[in-house]
Design a protein around this motif. Structure first.
Motif, PDB file in Angstrom:
ATOM      1  N   SER A 297       0.825  -1.226   0.000  1.00 27.93           N
ATOM      2  CA  SER A 297       0.000   0.000   0.000  1.00 27.93           C
ATOM      3  C   SER A 297       0.848   1.260   0.000  1.00 27.93           C
ATOM      4  CB  SER A 297      -0.924   0.010   1.220  1.00 27.93           C
ATOM      5  OG  SER A 297      -0.139   0.108   2.412  1.00 27.93           O
ATOM      6  N   GLY A 298       2.074   1.159   0.506  1.00 27.65           N
ATOM      7  CA  GLY A 298       2.929   2.340   0.538  1.00 27.65           C
ATOM      8  C   GLY A 298       2.930   3.059   1.847  1.00 27.65           C
ATOM      9  N   ARG A 299       1.993   2.746   2.717  1.00 28.33           N
ATOM     10  CA  ARG A 299       1.956   3.456   3.991  1.00 28.33           C
ATOM     11  C   ARG A 299       3.073   2.988   4.924  1.00 28.33           C
ATOM     12  NH1 ARG A 299      -4.008   2.708   6.109  1.00 28.33           N
ATOM     13  NH2 ARG A 299      -3.687   0.671   5.152  1.00 28.33           N
ATOM     14  N   THR A 300       3.305   1.667   4.976  1.00 28.44           N
ATOM     15  CA  THR A 300       4.378   1.097   5.801  1.00 28.44           C
ATOM     16  C   THR A 300       5.184   0.154   4.934  1.00 28.44           C
ATOM     17  OG1 THR A 300       2.974   1.227   7.761  1.00 28.44           O
ATOM     18  CG2 THR A 300       4.939  -0.179   7.887  1.00 28.44           C
ATOM     19  N   PRO A 301       6.507   0.332   4.861  1.00 30.57           N
ATOM     20  CA  PRO A 301       7.330  -0.543   4.013  1.00 30.57           C
ATOM     21  C   PRO A 301       7.246  -1.998   4.487  1.00 30.57           C
ATOM     22  CG  PRO A 301       8.540   1.412   4.690  1.00 30.57           C
ATOM     23  CD  PRO A 301       7.300   1.357   5.516  1.00 30.57           C
ATOM     24  N   GLY A 302       7.474  -2.935   3.534  1.00 32.19           N
ATOM     25  CA  GLY A 302       7.436  -4.376   3.851  1.00 32.19           C
ATOM     26  C   GLY A 302       6.034  -4.936   3.770  1.00 32.19           C
ATOM     27  N   PHE A 303       5.943  -6.217   3.891  1.00 36.95           N
ATOM     28  CA  PHE A 303       4.659  -6.911   3.767  1.00 36.95           C
ATOM     29  C   PHE A 303       3.840  -6.673   5.014  1.00 36.95           C
ATOM     30  CE2 PHE A 303       2.218 -11.061   3.981  1.00 36.95           C
ATOM     31  CZ  PHE A 303       1.245 -10.653   3.077  1.00 36.95           C
ATOM     32  N   GLN A 304       2.704  -6.018   4.819  1.00 38.70           N
ATOM     33  CA  GLN A 304       1.782  -5.714   5.912  1.00 38.70           C
ATOM     34  C   GLN A 304       0.403  -6.220   5.484  1.00 38.70           C
ATOM     35  OE1 GLN A 304       2.867  -4.293   8.649  1.00 38.70           O
ATOM     36  NE2 GLN A 304       4.886  -3.580   7.972  1.00 38.70           N
ATOM     37  N   PRO A 305       0.083  -7.500   5.773  1.00 39.49           N
ATOM     38  CA  PRO A 305      -1.191  -8.045   5.266  1.00 39.49           C
ATOM     39  C   PRO A 305      -2.401  -7.266   5.748  1.00 39.49           C
ATOM     40  CG  PRO A 305      -0.225  -9.475   6.946  1.00 39.49           C
ATOM     41  CD  PRO A 305       0.819  -8.486   6.616  1.00 39.49           C
ATOM     42  N   SER A 306      -2.278  -6.583   6.886  1.00 39.87           N
ATOM     43  CA  SER A 306      -3.429  -5.824   7.373  1.00 39.87           C
ATOM     44  C   SER A 306      -3.591  -4.494   6.629  1.00 39.87           C
ATOM     45  CB  SER A 306      -3.288  -5.571   8.874  1.00 39.87           C
ATOM     46  OG  SER A 306      -2.134  -4.785   9.127  1.00 39.87           O
ATOM     47  N   GLN A 307      -2.531  -4.039   5.956  1.00 39.20           N
ATOM     48  CA  GLN A 307      -2.580  -2.765   5.244  1.00 39.20           C
ATOM     49  C   GLN A 307      -2.496  -2.936   3.736  1.00 39.20           C
ATOM     50  OE1 GLN A 307       0.429  -0.085   6.674  1.00 39.20           O
ATOM     51  NE2 GLN A 307      -0.076  -0.405   8.836  1.00 39.20           N
ATOM     52  N   ASP A 308      -1.756  -3.958   3.280  1.00 40.71           N
ATOM     53  CA  ASP A 308      -1.529  -4.099   1.841  1.00 40.71           C
ATOM     54  C   ASP A 308      -2.800  -4.531   1.139  1.00 40.71           C
ATOM     55  OD1 ASP A 308       1.008  -3.282   2.270  1.00 40.71           O
ATOM     56  OD2 ASP A 308       1.904  -5.286   2.240  1.00 40.71           O
ATOM     57  N   LEU A 309      -2.776  -4.401  -0.205  1.00 40.56           N
ATOM     58  CA  LEU A 309      -3.975  -4.572  -1.031  1.00 40.56           C
ATOM     59  C   LEU A 309      -3.957  -5.943  -1.698  1.00 40.56           C
ATOM     60  CD1 LEU A 309      -3.813  -1.037  -2.699  1.00 40.56           C
ATOM     61  CD2 LEU A 309      -5.113  -1.702  -0.662  1.00 40.56           C
ATOM     62  N   LEU A 310      -5.069  -6.682  -1.558  1.00 43.48           N
ATOM     63  CA  LEU A 310      -5.169  -8.014  -2.156  1.00 43.48           C
ATOM     64  C   LEU A 310      -5.379  -7.898  -3.657  1.00 43.48           C
ATOM     65  CD1 LEU A 310      -5.304 -11.107  -1.733  1.00 43.48           C
ATOM     66  CD2 LEU A 310      -7.803 -10.850  -1.444  1.00 43.48           C
ATOM     67  N   VAL A 311      -4.520  -8.607  -4.416  1.00 43.67           N
ATOM     68  CA  VAL A 311      -4.620  -8.614  -5.884  1.00 43.67           C
ATOM     69  C   VAL A 311      -5.408  -9.834  -6.366  1.00 43.67           C
ATOM     70  CG1 VAL A 311      -3.299  -8.661  -8.038  1.00 43.67           C
ATOM     71  CG2 VAL A 311      -2.486  -7.315  -6.076  1.00 43.67           C
ATOM     72  N   GLY A 312      -5.151 -11.017  -5.747  1.00 46.56           N
ATOM     73  CA  GLY A 312      -5.854 -12.252  -6.135  1.00 46.56           C
ATOM     74  C   GLY A 312      -5.408 -13.418  -5.281  1.00 46.56           C
ATOM     75  N   SER A 313      -6.220 -14.458  -5.144  1.00 44.82           N
ATOM     76  CA  SER A 313      -5.895 -15.673  -4.387  1.00 44.82           C
ATOM     77  C   SER A 313      -6.395 -16.883  -5.157  1.00 44.82           C
ATOM     78  CB  SER A 313      -6.555 -15.651  -2.997  1.00 44.82           C
ATOM     79  OG  SER A 313      -6.113 -14.551  -2.237  1.00 44.82           O
ATOM     80  N   VAL A 314      -5.763 -18.050  -4.865  1.00 43.99           N
ATOM     81  CA  VAL A 314      -6.207 -19.302  -5.490  1.00 43.99           C
ATOM     82  C   VAL A 314      -5.966 -20.447  -4.497  1.00 43.99           C
ATOM     83  CG1 VAL A 314      -3.982 -19.809  -6.585  1.00 43.99           C
ATOM     84  CG2 VAL A 314      -6.100 -20.745  -7.557  1.00 43.99           C
ATOM     85  N   ALA A 315      -6.918 -21.365  -4.416  1.00 41.47           N
ATOM     86  CA  ALA A 315      -6.739 -22.556  -3.574  1.00 41.47           C
ATOM     87  C   ALA A 315      -5.809 -23.532  -4.293  1.00 41.47           C
ATOM     88  CB  ALA A 315      -8.084 -23.212  -3.272  1.00 41.47           C
ATOM     89  N   ILE A 316      -4.916 -24.172  -3.514  1.00 41.26           N
ATOM     90  CA  ILE A 316      -3.927 -25.063  -4.102  1.00 41.26           C
ATOM     91  C   ILE A 316      -4.512 -26.473  -4.144  1.00 41.26           C
ATOM     92  CG2 ILE A 316      -1.594 -25.990  -3.894  1.00 41.26           C
ATOM     93  CD1 ILE A 316      -1.845 -23.001  -4.597  1.00 41.26           C
ATOM     94  N   THR A 317      -4.467 -27.059  -5.321  1.00 43.90           N
ATOM     95  CA  THR A 317      -4.980 -28.427  -5.528  1.00 43.90           C
ATOM     96  C   THR A 317      -3.883 -29.392  -5.902  1.00 43.90           C
ATOM     97  OG1 THR A 317      -5.419 -27.965  -7.854  1.00 43.90           O
ATOM     98  CG2 THR A 317      -7.203 -27.504  -6.281  1.00 43.90           C
ATOM     99  N   LYS A 318      -2.659 -28.866  -6.038  1.00 45.56           N
ATOM    100  CA  LYS A 318      -1.555 -29.698  -6.490  1.00 45.56           C
ATOM    101  C   LYS A 318      -0.801 -30.255  -5.294  1.00 45.56           C
ATOM    102  CE  LYS A 318      -2.666 -28.563 -10.642  1.00 45.56           C
ATOM    103  NZ  LYS A 318      -1.817 -28.247 -11.724  1.00 45.56           N
ATOM    104  N   THR A 319      -0.025 -31.367  -5.591  1.00 44.27           N
ATOM    105  CA  THR A 319       0.856 -31.969  -4.599  1.00 44.27           C
ATOM    106  C   THR A 319       2.186 -32.245  -5.255  1.00 44.27           C
ATOM    107  OG1 THR A 319       0.139 -34.217  -5.164  1.00 44.27           O
ATOM    108  CG2 THR A 319      -1.080 -33.087  -3.378  1.00 44.27           C
ATOM    109  N   GLY A 320       3.175 -32.623  -4.442  1.00 43.52           N
ATOM    110  CA  GLY A 320       4.491 -32.953  -4.972  1.00 43.52           C
ATOM    111  C   GLY A 320       5.377 -31.721  -5.074  1.00 43.52           C
TER     112      GLY A 320
END
Length: 814
Positions: free
Chosen positions: A78-101
Motif C-alpha cells: 500500500s505504501g503506507r508502511t514498508p514491507g509486507f503488511q497483510p493488514s494494510q496491503d492490497l489483495l490482488v488475487g488468491s487461489v486454492a492449491i490443488t496440487k501436490t508434490g
C-alpha cells in the motif's frame, strides 16, 4: 530482504516493451504449521511508458510438497508502511492449491484488483497459508518461471525468479512474543524503545536462547536486526526512524534449540507517529541601497522530543516596513535544517526592515509541521556609497568664481544638499540638482583658495567629500590711450598727448605711468612716431602691470590769423587778414566754405573781398602747412516778403474769385520779384496779374472754378523769387480756397475802387433784404441765402472807410 535467511538475494529483469523489475526473497527462516499469509517471494515492477496491467501469475512449487500449503495469495504494497503488511496491503488475487508434490506448477492466480503498474512502480508479495497438519522439517519454496507471469503489454520476466530462499516448517515448542512500547503516540524523530518478551506456551521464559527481529509490519523494514534475548527472554529495540503516520510494529522470534519461531503479527503494536513540531529562526542580514538582491537565511529545527534533522519543505520569507509587506521570497528545499532565498530589493530605501519566515513542510507525507519565526529578523539597507568631486576653473581678480560640486553614486543620483567651505571658512549649503550644484564665490582675492566640499549622509546615500583649489589670476588693467592729435614742429610733448588712463572692470585704477619719450620732449617733423607707456598699478597684489603704444604725427607750422579788418561786411567788401606763416602764391581764402580771391599777400598780410553767395561763418586761410580760421559776419543788403490775402477765399463752383498779392521790401532791396503759382487742382484755372512785382506793389491772382469741381477746401502756394545779396532767394505765401456746391443760392461779386488801377476794398458791408456779409481782403463777397424777387442790393463802403479814405454807399436794384 530475506528476513529469515538474513541475506539479500535479487533477480533483476526487463521485458522488451515497458515492464522492468526485481524479484527478492521474503520468506522467514521458519514457519509453524497452520501459519497464515507467510510471505515467500516479492516482485517490484514498473512500466516505462504509460501503464501496464498484471493479468495472471502461475508459480512453481519447489518445496518438499505442495500438499503442505492450502492457499496462494498475491498482495500489493500500500505504501503506507514498508514491507509486507497483510493488514494494510492490497489483495490482488488468491487461489486454492490443488496440487501436490515438488517442482509442480501451481494453480493460476488471476489478478482481479490493484494490478495497474505505472512508471511510479508497484511491489507485489506472494504469500501462502501453511496447513495445520504440515510435516515438521518440510520446506516451503516458490519459483516464478519465465512466461508464467503475464502483463497487458505482453511482457514477461526473461528468466526464472526464485527460489531466493525458503522457510522450514517446524514443530518445536511453541513460543509467543509479547511487545510493549515506551511512548505512543510519538513524533517523527523521537527516540522510541520497543520491548519484546518471548515465552513458552506454558508461560515460562525461553531464557537467553535465540534473538528477536523488530520490523515495521510483517516482513517490513527492520527497525532493529537480530537482538539477542537476555536471561529473562527479553529483547529491546530503540529507534527514531519511523516516519509520520500509522505503523504496525512486529517482533519476530527466530526460534532456537527446541523453541519454535513466533511473532507478534497476530497482535502487532500500533504506533502512531505524528509530525514533529518545528522552530523557525530567521537570521538578520544587511544590504546596500541600489543592491539588486540579498540572500535571506533561516534555520528550521525539530521541536523536542524530536531530534530529527529537517530535510524537507521550504521557507517563505516576507520583508516588511512596519505593517506594509514589501515582498516575499521562497527558498529551495530545506537542507540540513537550513533554507536560503534570494530577495529582490527593487530599490527599497536605506532603512531597517523586518524579516518574517514561515516554514512549510513537504507537500505529501510530511514529517514536520508548519512554523513561523517567533522573533523577526532584521534587514538593514545601508546608504549607497557616494563620490564627491569639485570643479573650479581659474578666474581673474574681481570676477566671480564658479565652483561646481558633483555627488555621484552607482546606485543612482544623490539628492539633498552639499556644503562648501572656502579657506576653512563657514560652510555654505546648496541643494543638489541632478546630482550637482554650482556655487558662486563673489570677487575672491588673487592667489589659491582652499576648497572643501562635504556631502553628509542623506536619504539613501552615504556621506562623501572632496577638496580642491580655486586659483585667481591677477587682473590686467585696460589702458585707454588713443593716437594723439597731430602737433606742429616745436611743440613739446605734454599731458595733452601723454594722457593715458587705466581702468579695470570699467573702474579707474591708480598707479604710475612712465612714458617713452618723456614729457617735454620735442619731436622732429614726421608721421607715425611711436609713443610708449608702462603702467604699474598701486595694487600690485591683485593687479598686473600693463603697457601700450600709440603714434603721433608732427607737422610743419600752420598759418595763424591774428585779426580781420573789418570782421563783418556785405558781399564784395574788402577785407584785410593779418597773421603769420602765410605762403606766397600758396595761400587760399574762403568765407564759410565759399572761395574768395586773394588780391594781395605777404607772409603776414592778405587782402581779399567777400565773394557773392558768402554767408556768415569762419574765414579760413589754408596753406600747405595747415589752416587757420576766424569768424566773419556777412551783413545782408536787403530782402523782401510776399503776402496773399485773404487766407481763406470762398467761391461757388462755376464762379470765380480773386486773391490780392503784395511784395514788401526791406533794407535797400529793389529787385523785381518773379511770381509763380503751385499746380492747381483739375477744374481750377489760375491767372497772375502782373507776373512781376516791384517792392511795395500789389497784384491779383484770379481763380476760375469750373462747376465740376467738388465742394471742399483746397490749398495753394504762391512763390516769389529775387536776388538778395547776390543769391537767389525765394519767398512763399499760402492761402486756402473753399469751393461751395454749384447749387448754392448766393449773390457773389467783388468791390473795387473806381480808379485807373482798381484796388480791392475789404470790409465793405453788402446787404440784400435780411441777408448781409462783408468783403474779404481781395474785395470778394458771397452773400448766401438771398431773398427771392426784386430787392435793392446795398453796398455800404462806409464800414471800409479809414481816416484817410472815405467810401460811399452804392445801391443796385436786383
Amino acid at each position: 530482504v530475506g528476513q529469515g535467511s538474513g541475506f539479500v538475494a535479487q533477480t533483476t529483469f526487463s521485458d522488451v516493451t515497458c515492464i522492468s523489475g526485481t524479484g527478492a526473497n521474503e520468506a522467514p527462516r521458519a514457519a509453524d504449521p497452520g501459519a497464515q499469509k507467510v510471505p515467500i517471494l516479492g516482485l517490484s515492477v514498473s512500466c516505462s511508458t504509460t501503464s501496464a496491467t498484471l493479468l495472471s501469475v502461475q508459480l512453481t512449487y519447489t518445496g518438499t510438497t505442495a500438499a503442505d500449503i492450502s492457499t496462494l495469495h498475491i498482495y500489493r504494497e500500500s505504501g503506507r508502511t514498508p514491507g509486507f503488511q497483510p493488514s494494510q496491503d492490497l489483495l490482488v488475487g488468491s487461489v486454492a492449491i490443488t496440487k501436490t508434490g515438488t517442482n509442480v506448477s501451481l494453480d493460476v492466480v488471476n489478478a482481479t484488483a490493484n494490478n495497474v503498474v505505472s512508471s511510479a512502480g508497484a511491489t507485489f508479495y506472494f504469500a501462502v497459508d501453511i496447513k495445520s497438519g504440515a510435516t515438521s522439517g518440510h520446506t516451503v519454496a516458490l519459483q516464478l518461471s519465465k512466461t508464467k507471469v503475464t502483463f497487458s503489454d505482453g511482457g514477461w520476466p526473461p528468466s526464472t525468479i526464485g527460489p531466493l530462499g525458503s522457510t522450514t516448517i517446524t514443530t518445536s515448542t511453541a513460543t509467543a512474543v509479547a511487545l510493549t512500547a515506551g511512548s505512543n503516540p510519538s513524533v517523527f524523530g523521537q527516540s522510541l524503545t520497543y520491548r519484546a518478551t518471548v515465552t513458552q506456551s506454558s508461560g515460562s521464559s525461553v531464557g537467553a536462547t535465540g534473538s528477536v527481529t523488530f520490523t515495521d509490519g510483517v516482513g517490513g523494514s527492520a527497525l532493529c536486526g537480530a537482538v539477542a534475548l537476555d536471561a529473562g527472554g527479553r529483547a529491546s529495540c530503540t529507534t527514531a526512524s519511523l516516519v509520520a503516520g500509522a505503523h504496525q510494529i512486529v517482533a519476530r522470534y527466530t526460534g532456537a534449540s527446541n523453541f519454535a519461531s513466533s511473532e507478534s503479527s497476530g497482535n502487532p503494536l500500533s504506533q502512531t507517529v505524528n509530525r514533529a513540531g518545528t522552530i523557525t529562526t530567521v537570521s538578520s542580514t544587511s544590504a546596500t541601497y541600489g543592491q539588486a538582491s540579498v540572500t535571506l537565511t533561516a534555520q528550521v529545527t525539530a521541536s523536542s522530543p524530536s531530534t530529527a534533522i529537517v530535510n524537507e519543505g521550504t521557507v517563505t520569507f516576507t520583508v516588511r516596513q512596519g505593517d506594509t509587506a514589501l515582498g516575499s521570497a521562497a527558498s529551495g528545499p530545506v537542507a540540513n535544517g537550513s533554507a536560503t532565498a534570494s530577495f529582490t530589493l527593487n530599490g527599497i530605501s536605506a532603512t531597517t526592515y523586518s524579516i518574517a519566515a514561515t516554514y512549510d513542510p513537504a507537500a505529501s507525507n510530511p514529517d514536520f509541521t508548519t512554523s513561523g519565526a517567533g522573533t523577526l529578523g532584521t534587514l538593514t539597507v545601508s546608504p549607497a556609497t557616494t563620490s564627491t568631486t569639485l570643479s573650479a576653473p581659474t578666474v581673474t581678480y574681481n570676477a566671480s568664481g564658479l565652483v561646481t560640486v558633483t555627488v555621484s553614486s552607482a546606485a543612482g543620483t544623490p539628492t539633498g544638499t552639499v556644503s562648501l567651505s572656502v579657506d576653512q571658512g563657514v560652510p555654505v549649503s546648496r541643494p543638489l540638482t541632478n546630482g550637482s550644484t554650482t556655487i558662486t564665490l563673489t570677487s575672491p582675492s588673487t592667489g589659491d583658495h582652499a576648497l572643501s566640499a562635504s556631502y553628509t549622509a542623506q536619504g539613501n546615500f552615504a556621506a562623501s567629500g572632496a577638496i580642491g583649489t580655486l586659483h585667481v589670476d591677477k587682473g590686467t588693467p585696460v589702458l585707454s590711450w588713443s593716437n594723439p592729435a597731430d602737433i606742429t614742429s616745436g611743440t613739446a610733448l605734454s599731458a595733452a598727448q601723454l594722457n593715458t588712463t587705466a581702468a579695470f572692470n570699467s573702474a579707474p585704477v591708480s598707479g604710475t605711468f612712465i612714458y617713452t619719450p618723456a614729457a617735454g620732449t620735442v619731436l622732429n617733423v614726421g608721421n607715425a612716431q611711436a609713443l610708449h607707456v608702462d603702467f604699474t598699478p598701486t595694487d600690485t597684489v591683485n593687479l598686473a602691470a600693463a603697457a601700450k603704444d600709440v603714434t603721433i604725427n608732427v607737422l610743419p607750422a600752420a598759418p595763424t590769423i591774428m585779426g580781420l579788418i573789418p570782421s563783418s561786411g556785405p558781399v564784395r567788401a574788402f577785407v584785410t587778414v593779418s597773421g603769420a606763416n602765410f605762403e606766397l602764391e600758396h595761400t587760399q581764402v574762403a568765407f564759410n566754405g565759399t572761395p574768395a580771391v586773394v588780391i594781395s599777400e605777404t607772409t603776414t598780410t592778405l587782402t581779399t573781398t567777400v565773394p557773392d553767395g558768402a554767408t556768415t561763418g569762419p574765414l579760413t586761410v589754408a596753406t600747405t602747412k595747415g589752416t587757420a580760421s576766424r569768424l566773419f559776419t556777412v551783413t545782408p543788403v536787403g530782402s523782401f516778403l510776399l503776402a496773399a490775402a485773404p487766407p481763406l477765399a470762398r467761391v461757388i463752383a462755376g464762379d470765380q474769385a480773386s486773391v490780392s498779392l503784395l511784395v514788401e521790401g526791406t533794407g535797400n532791396f529793389g529787385s523785381l520779384v518773379a511770381l509763380s503759382m503751385s499746380e492747381a487742382p483739375a477744374g481750377i484755372t489760375t491767372s497772375l496779374s502782373p507776373a512781376f512785382l516791384v517792392p511795395n506793389a500789389s497784384g491779383f491772382l484770379s481763380l476760375d472754378v469750373a462747376s465740376s469741381v467738388a465742394p471742399g477746401t483746397y490749398a495753394f502756394t504762391i512763390s516769389g523769387q529775387a536776388l538778395v545779396d547776390g543769391q537767389t532767394t525765394t519767398r512763399a505765401a499760402d492761402f486756402m480756397l473753399q469751393v461751395l456746391a454749384p447749387t448754392t443760392s448766393a449773390v457773389t461779386g467783388r468791390v473795387l475802387t473806381a480808379e485807373a488801377v482798381p484796388q480791392p476794398i475789404p470790409g465793405a458791408t453788402v446787404t440784400l433784404g435780411s441777408a448781409f456779409t462783408l468783403t474779404d481782403a481781395a474785395g470778394n463777397f458771397v452773400l448766401l441765402a438771398p431773398p427771392t424777387g426784386a430787392s435793392m442790393l446795398l453796398v455800404d463802403g462806409r464800414t471800409a472807410s479809414t481816416p484817410v479814405v472815405q467810401y460811399p454807399a452804392v445801391e443796385v436794384n436786383i
